[in-house]
Structure formats: C-alpha cells, structure tokens
Enzyme design. Structure first.
Site, PDB file in Angstrom:
ATOM      1  CE  LYS A   1      -3.922  -2.223   2.204  1.00 58.29           C
ATOM      2  NZ  LYS A   1      -4.650  -2.738   3.395  1.00 58.29           N
TER       3      LYS A   1
ATOM      4  CD  GLN B   1      -3.509  -4.423   6.530  1.00 60.77           C
ATOM      5  OE1 GLN B   1      -3.788  -3.479   5.761  1.00 60.77           O
ATOM      6  NE2 GLN B   1      -4.494  -5.629   6.460  1.00 60.77           N
TER       7      GLN B   1
ATOM      8  CG  ASP C   1     -10.283  -0.066   4.734  1.00 58.42           C
ATOM      9  OD1 ASP C   1     -10.262  -0.607   3.642  1.00 58.42           O
ATOM     10  OD2 ASP C   1      -9.505  -0.515   5.641  1.00 58.42           O
TER      11      ASP C   1
END
Ligand code: NAP
Length: 294
Positions: free
Chosen positions: A55, A99, A122
């Site tokens: 990422k 995460q 997200d």
C-alpha cells in the site's frame, strides 16, 4: 478462445493506478495540494506487513503522500484511539486505514467507529455503510468497488441483470450486493444457511463469490455465459510441501461455462489497493471542496 473470457484484474488495476496518478498530478498543479493516505499497522502479522508495504509503495508511485504508522503488538486501545484522533485532525491526511486484524486487546469496531467517516477510505464506518444503502455520497469498501468496476468493464450497463452474491460479510458481501442493487440488478444474497445454493447460482447472470471456502462454487453452478467474480483468496496444499492460492470458485470447471471469469491470483486481488488509492483521491477532493475526478 478462453483467453478473452479471463477478466484481467491485474491489467485493469494497473490502468486505474495510472489514472489515479494523473489525477493526483492534476490536483497538485490546479489546486495546489497532494492527497495523503495514512496506514496504521499494529503488530507483526506477516500478511498484514506485506499488504501495508504494498500500500505504501503504490501510494508513493501514484504521487500521493504516504504516512505509515507501525505500532508494537502491545499497543493499547487507548493508544491506538489517540493516534486515530491525531490523524482525524491532521490536515495532510485525507485517508486513514487501520490494517486488520488487530491484536486481541483492541476492539476493531471501536477503532473503525473512531475514524472520521470523511477519511474512512476503507468504507467500513457505519456512516459510509448507511450512505451506500440510502444513496448518499459514501466512501465504498475497496474490494466490492473493484469488483463492480470489473463487472461494468465487462458487461457495460448492468440494469436488469440477475446477480447473486455468495457471502454476506460487512466488508465484501453486503456492500457488493448494495452496489449491484444501485446498478438496478436483481440481487440475491446467499450465505451459509441458503437452501439449494447451486440452483440459486444457476439462475444468475452475475455470480460474485466471497465465501472463503476453496473452490466451493462448482462449474455446473454457472449458467452459460454468466460472469463470475471470485473474491476468495485461499491458500491450499499443492503437494510436495508447497502451497498455492485458489479462489472460492473451481476455476477450471467454471471457465467453459462462464462468459467471463476472474482468476485467482490476478483477478479481484490487485483491484483492492488500486481502489484504495482512488478512494483517497475522492476523499481528498470532497474535503477540499473540489470536483471529484471522473
Ligand atoms: N481480493 C481481496 O482483496 C479480498 C478482500 C477481502 C476478502 N477476500 C477474500 O474473500 C473471501 C471472503 O471474505 P470475507 O471477509 O467476506 O469472509 P467472511 O467474513 O468469513 O464471510 C464469509 C461469508 O461466506 C458465507 N459462507 C460460509 N460458508 C458458506 C457456505 N457453505 N455456503 C454459502 N455461504 C457460506 C458466510 O455465511 P454466514 O454469514 O451465514 O456465516 C459469510 O457470509 C475470503 O477468501 C477472503 O480472503 C479477498
């Protein structure tokens, strides 16, 4: 012949990342700002470390600012909440991703609830889930967003298609079903209690499998010409002490039936980070009050 049936998510994701990089350059030159994505990793989970590294690398390559926060596995919930609060207030941070999975002492829901919905790239915050369901300006979870892009690229207008989503998780199945409904598909959501799953799948023009069970969806569940999106990523024994990745669909069996199908790996997987970058641009533009690039 079967080559053009294969939906190449890797190539699509590469093009999408190229488009994001152009948008980032244009935002810099026309509006004088650079979007920034903060990624938070707590602990040493090996798969998470790889995701976070990828990422960060792809964020840099797109021209955006990447802020990586690596915290020890002993981090308390209060410490993580304090970092999220700082990132929520940080003007250079337009997107925040924590995460998952998190260590046992931290309640993931408490963390997801604390992220500013405007920076929730997200798309897991209840406000974004609610907006997706009610037609507002949401940030959409990256994996289903990537699946929708692949479907529209393959099929064009999805209006009136019969779609089945196998799996009802908050991060894939439910938002996927919502996106398909928003495209005016007739949507069935299947799960572990669904009766006659094979029969339900056989009626569908679009099959999205997000189950987490290796090759559960068999070839003869796929109607002739149906388009199959396989979200599953399952590591299985490949013999000789080796392992391999397979999806939730029995790919070799399904290929002759399908009109299009995503492979695993190389299908949905690469779309997720590309969509994360696209979401960060969207979030940054909304925060700055500039038009979101098409
Ligand atoms: N490509 C990517 O970037 C990406 C991103 C996220 C996830 N994934 C992969 O996608 C898969 C699904 O992930 P997830 O997070 O959505 O999984 P999850 O939270 O475990 O949800 C799995 C869903 O599948 C359903 N299910 C389980 N067994 C079933 C059966 N026998 N028949 C029908 N439905 C069944 C469950 O039903 P119930 O609700 O009834 O239990 C549940 O709704 C996993 O392989 C994951 O690794 C890939």
């Amino acid at each position: 012949m079967s080559d053009n049936k294969i939906i190449d998510g890797k190539a699509f994701a590469e093009k999408l990342r190229g488009r994001v990089a152009q948008q980032v350059a244009a935002l810099k030159s026309k509006h004088g700002f650079t979007p920034g994505l903060a990624v938070v990793l707590v602990g040493e989970d090996p798969a998470s470390k790889v995701y976070v590294k990828n990422k960060g690398q792809q964020t840099h390559e797109s021209g955006m600012n990447s802020f990586e926060h690596k915290l020890p596995v002993t981090t308390s919930q209060a410490e993580l909440l304090a970092l999220v609060d700082k990132l929520n207030k940080g003007p250079a941070v337009n997107g925040i991703l924590v995460q998952l999975p998190l260590p046992k002492q931290i309640d993931p829901q408490a963390i997801l609830d604390a992220i500013d919905p405007a920076k929730d790239v997200d798309g897991f915050h209840v406000v974004n889930a609610g907006r997706l369901a009610t037609g507002g300006n949401s940030l959409v979870p990256c994996t289903p967003l990537g699946c929708l892009m692949l479907l529209k690229d393959r099929l064009g207008d999805l209006t009136g298609k019969r779609a089945i989503v196998v799996g009802r998780s908050n991060i894939v199945g439910k938002p996927m079903a919502q996106l398909l409904l928003n495209e005016s598909c007739t949507v069935t959501i299947a799960h572990s209690k669904t009766r006659d799953l094979a029969g339900e799948c056989r009626r569908a023009d679009i099959v999205v499998a997000a189950v987490g069970r290796p090759e559960m969806v068999r070839g003869d569940w796929i109607a002739p010409g149906a388009v199959v999106i396989d979200v599953g990523i399952n590591r299985v024994d490949a013999g000789g002490g080796k392992t391999k990745l397979v999806g939730d669909v029995a790919y070799a069996e399904a290929l002759p039936h399908a009109g299009g199908i995503t492979p695993v790996p190389g299908g949905v997987g690469p779309m997720t980070i590309a969509c994360l970058l696209a979401n960060t641009v969207t979030a940054a533009c909304r925060q700055r009050g500039v038009p979101v690039p098409a």
